[in-house]
Design a protein around this motif. Structure first.
Motif, PDB file in Angstrom:
ATOM      1  N   THR A  60       0.935  -1.128  -0.053  1.00 46.93           N
ATOM      2  CA  THR A  60       0.385   0.110  -0.226  1.00 46.93           C
ATOM      3  C   THR A  60       0.737   1.025   0.266  1.00 46.93           C
ATOM      4  N   GLN A  61       2.259   1.337   0.959  1.00 43.02           N
ATOM      5  CA  GLN A  61       2.893   2.224   0.399  1.00 43.02           C
ATOM      6  C   GLN A  61       3.918   2.764  -0.639  1.00 43.02           C
ATOM      7  N   ALA A  62       4.169   1.528  -0.869  1.00 42.16           N
ATOM      8  CA  ALA A  62       4.412   1.609  -2.243  1.00 42.16           C
ATOM      9  C   ALA A  62       3.421   2.462  -3.599  1.00 42.16           C
ATOM     10  N   ALA A  63       2.202   1.629  -3.133  1.00 45.11           N
ATOM     11  CA  ALA A  63       1.621   2.142  -4.716  1.00 45.11           C
ATOM     12  C   ALA A  63       0.877   3.418  -4.104  1.00 45.11           C
ATOM     13  N   VAL A  64       0.822   4.310  -3.035  1.00 50.36           N
ATOM     14  CA  VAL A  64       0.054   5.359  -2.853  1.00 50.36           C
ATOM     15  C   VAL A  64       1.670   6.272  -3.673  1.00 50.36           C
TER      16      VAL A  64
ATOM     17  N   ASP B  78       7.905   5.458 -15.870  1.00 55.77           N
ATOM     18  CA  ASP B  78       9.022   4.220 -14.806  1.00 55.77           C
ATOM     19  C   ASP B  78       7.528   4.491 -14.051  1.00 55.77           C
ATOM     20  N   HIS B  79       7.002   5.197 -13.067  1.00 56.27           N
ATOM     21  CA  HIS B  79       6.410   4.545 -12.158  1.00 56.27           C
ATOM     22  C   HIS B  79       5.280   4.678 -11.936  1.00 56.27           C
ATOM     23  N   GLY B  80       4.631   4.938 -13.506  1.00 58.53           N
ATOM     24  CA  GLY B  80       2.963   3.854 -13.968  1.00 58.53           C
ATOM     25  C   GLY B  80       3.724   3.227 -14.478  1.00 58.53           C
ATOM     26  N   MET B  81       4.730   2.264 -14.962  1.00 65.25           N
ATOM     27  CA  MET B  81       4.851   1.244 -15.292  1.00 65.25           C
ATOM     28  C   MET B  81       4.946   0.563 -13.510  1.00 65.25           C
ATOM     29  N   ALA B  82       5.520   0.683 -12.442  1.00 64.19           N
ATOM     30  CA  ALA B  82       6.094   0.180 -12.005  1.00 64.19           C
ATOM     31  C   ALA B  82       4.624  -0.265 -11.271  1.00 64.19           C
ATOM     32  N   ASN B  83       3.466   1.189 -11.253  1.00 63.45           N
ATOM     33  CA  ASN B  83       2.569   0.836 -10.860  1.00 63.45           C
ATOM     34  C   ASN B  83       1.055  -0.026 -11.144  1.00 63.45           C
ATOM     35  N   THR B  84       1.099  -0.436 -12.373  1.00 66.12           N
ATOM     36  CA  THR B  84       0.894  -0.993 -13.448  1.00 66.12           C
ATOM     37  C   THR B  84       1.486  -2.476 -12.687  1.00 66.12           C
TER      38      THR B  84
ATOM     39  N   LEU C  10      12.317   2.625   1.272  1.00 67.70           N
ATOM     40  CA  LEU C  10      10.865   1.201   1.272  1.00 67.70           C
ATOM     41  C   LEU C  10      11.695  -0.011   0.319  1.00 67.70           C
ATOM     42  N   MET C  11      11.948   0.756  -0.645  1.00 62.29           N
ATOM     43  CA  MET C  11      12.586  -1.074  -2.093  1.00 62.29           C
ATOM     44  C   MET C  11      13.514  -1.499  -1.186  1.00 62.29           C
ATOM     45  N   GLU C  12      14.887  -1.238  -0.637  1.00 61.78           N
ATOM     46  CA  GLU C  12      15.550  -1.540   0.138  1.00 61.78           C
ATOM     47  C   GLU C  12      15.469  -2.750   1.177  1.00 61.78           C
ATOM     48  N   ASP C  13      14.707  -1.639   2.456  1.00 59.45           N
ATOM     49  CA  ASP C  13      14.111  -2.519   3.481  1.00 59.45           C
ATOM     50  C   ASP C  13      13.502  -3.765   2.630  1.00 59.45           C
ATOM     51  N   GLU C  14      12.154  -3.655   1.567  1.00 61.72           N
ATOM     52  CA  GLU C  14      11.275  -5.044   1.213  1.00 61.72           C
ATOM     53  C   GLU C  14      12.012  -5.767   0.523  1.00 61.72           C
ATOM     54  N   ALA C  15      13.376  -5.536   0.097  1.00 62.10           N
ATOM     55  CA  ALA C  15      14.215  -6.378  -0.695  1.00 62.10           C
ATOM     56  C   ALA C  15      14.877  -7.545   0.275  1.00 62.10           C
ATOM     57  N   LYS C  16      15.022  -6.937   1.005  1.00 62.69           N
ATOM     58  CA  LYS C  16      16.106  -7.587   2.200  1.00 62.69           C
ATOM     59  C   LYS C  16      15.162  -7.656   3.549  1.00 62.69           C
ATOM     60  N   ASP C  17      14.052  -7.606   3.677  1.00 60.05           N
ATOM     61  CA  ASP C  17      13.435  -8.383   4.610  1.00 60.05           C
ATOM     62  C   ASP C  17      11.474  -8.723   3.977  1.00 60.05           C
ATOM     63  N   GLY C  18      11.665  -8.487   2.944  1.00 60.29           N
ATOM     64  CA  GLY C  18      10.232  -9.048   3.146  1.00 60.29           C
ATOM     65  C   GLY C  18       9.947 -10.568   2.444  1.00 60.29           C
ATOM     66  N   LYS C  19       8.790 -11.589   2.839  1.00 63.99           N
ATOM     67  CA  LYS C  19       8.449 -12.383   3.492  1.00 63.99           C
ATOM     68  C   LYS C  19       8.055 -13.148   1.712  1.00 63.99           C
ATOM     69  N   ASP C  20       7.307 -12.214   0.831  1.00 57.65           N
ATOM     70  CA  ASP C  20       6.798 -12.251  -0.235  1.00 57.65           C
ATOM     71  C   ASP C  20       7.668 -12.978  -1.410  1.00 57.65           C
ATOM     72  N   ALA C  21       7.777 -13.879  -1.995  1.00 59.34           N
ATOM     73  CA  ALA C  21       9.038 -13.962  -2.751  1.00 59.34           C
ATOM     74  C   ALA C  21       8.458 -12.511  -4.394  1.00 59.34           C
ATOM     75  N   ASP C  22       7.507 -12.539  -4.474  1.00 60.94           N
ATOM     76  CA  ASP C  22       6.752 -11.942  -5.478  1.00 60.94           C
ATOM     77  C   ASP C  22       7.238 -10.428  -4.865  1.00 60.94           C
ATOM     78  N   LEU C  23       7.153  -9.679  -3.655  1.00 64.21           N
ATOM     79  CA  LEU C  23       7.100  -8.140  -3.590  1.00 64.21           C
ATOM     80  C   LEU C  23       8.320  -8.124  -2.821  1.00 64.21           C
ATOM     81  N   LYS C  24       9.187  -9.390  -3.183  1.00 64.55           N
ATOM     82  CA  LYS C  24      10.958  -8.932  -2.980  1.00 64.55           C
ATOM     83  C   LYS C  24      11.226  -8.585  -4.649  1.00 64.55           C
ATOM     84  N   SER C  25      10.596  -9.470  -5.021  1.00 61.11           N
ATOM     85  CA  SER C  25      11.594  -9.038  -6.067  1.00 61.11           C
ATOM     86  C   SER C  25      11.640  -7.775  -6.527  1.00 61.11           C
TER      87      SER C  25
END
Length: 195
Positions: free
Chosen positions: A61-65, A96-102, A156-171
């Protein structure tokens, strides 16, 4: 048995009403609340429960906002700025952010994560403040907003890449972090050139 089903239906309706009424919550807080209300402890197929843990849902949700805000602020800069470098950067933000949002929306749908439909109150305020500026005042305020926004998005991205549990979101975070870093380098150069 009918009474039990009736009681469960009323309870579900009350919870849905409370989650949807939102009161004074902004879009991100409402989405986070809805995600927290989804049952993760029972059969996901039967309950429609969320398919990721709470931290990953909040990241989403934070990344989407943030992504929505970058696109909207970029569109505003394309209309209001007369600085060629600012316009070039704004064009990159929209693309770039439009593509990431999609991509993020597709992952969220797959994972049953509710995303906010609009930016949160903090970003609305920033947009409102920027909309009242013109000329070099607008350019400077936009650039300042992009520097601070990209610093927080990078973390936010670095923390998720390091600590995220979901493989798709981490990727997603791992792939997006270098793009955000390149944006930060570019906007810092623009910022330095405006001093």
């Amino acid at each position: 048995m009918k009474n039990l089903i009736y009681l469960m239906a009323i309870s579900a309706s009350v919870l849905t009403f409370q989650a949807c009424s939102g009161g004074n919550k902004d879009a991100k807080e409402s989405a986070d609340s809805l995600n927290m209300a989804k049952d993760t402890t029972t059969n996901v197929a039967a309950t429609g429960g969320i398919a990721v843990d709470e931290a990953d849902a909040k990241f989403t949700t934070q990344a989407a906002v943030g992504g929505m805000a970058e696109v909207e602020l970029g569109k505003m800069a394309l209309e209001k700025s007369s600085n060629a470098k600012v316009k070039e950067f704004a064009t990159m933000m929209v693309k770039d952010h439009g593509m990431a949002n999609t991509e993020l929306m597709a992952i969220a749908k797959l994972k049953n994560i509710t995303l906010p439909g609009t930016v949160d109150d903090e970003h609305k305020q920033k947009m409102d403040d920027l909309s009242k500026k013109a000329g070099t005042d607008f350019d400077k305020a936009y650039v300042d907003a992009m520097v601070s926004g990209h610093k927080s998005t990078q973390k936010l991205m670095e923390d998720e890449a390091k600590d995220g549990k979901d493989a798709d979101l981490k990727s997603f975070a791992t792939k997006t972090a270098p793009i955000v870093q390149s944006h930060l380098v570019m906007i810092n150069k623009i910022n330095d050139s405006m001093k």
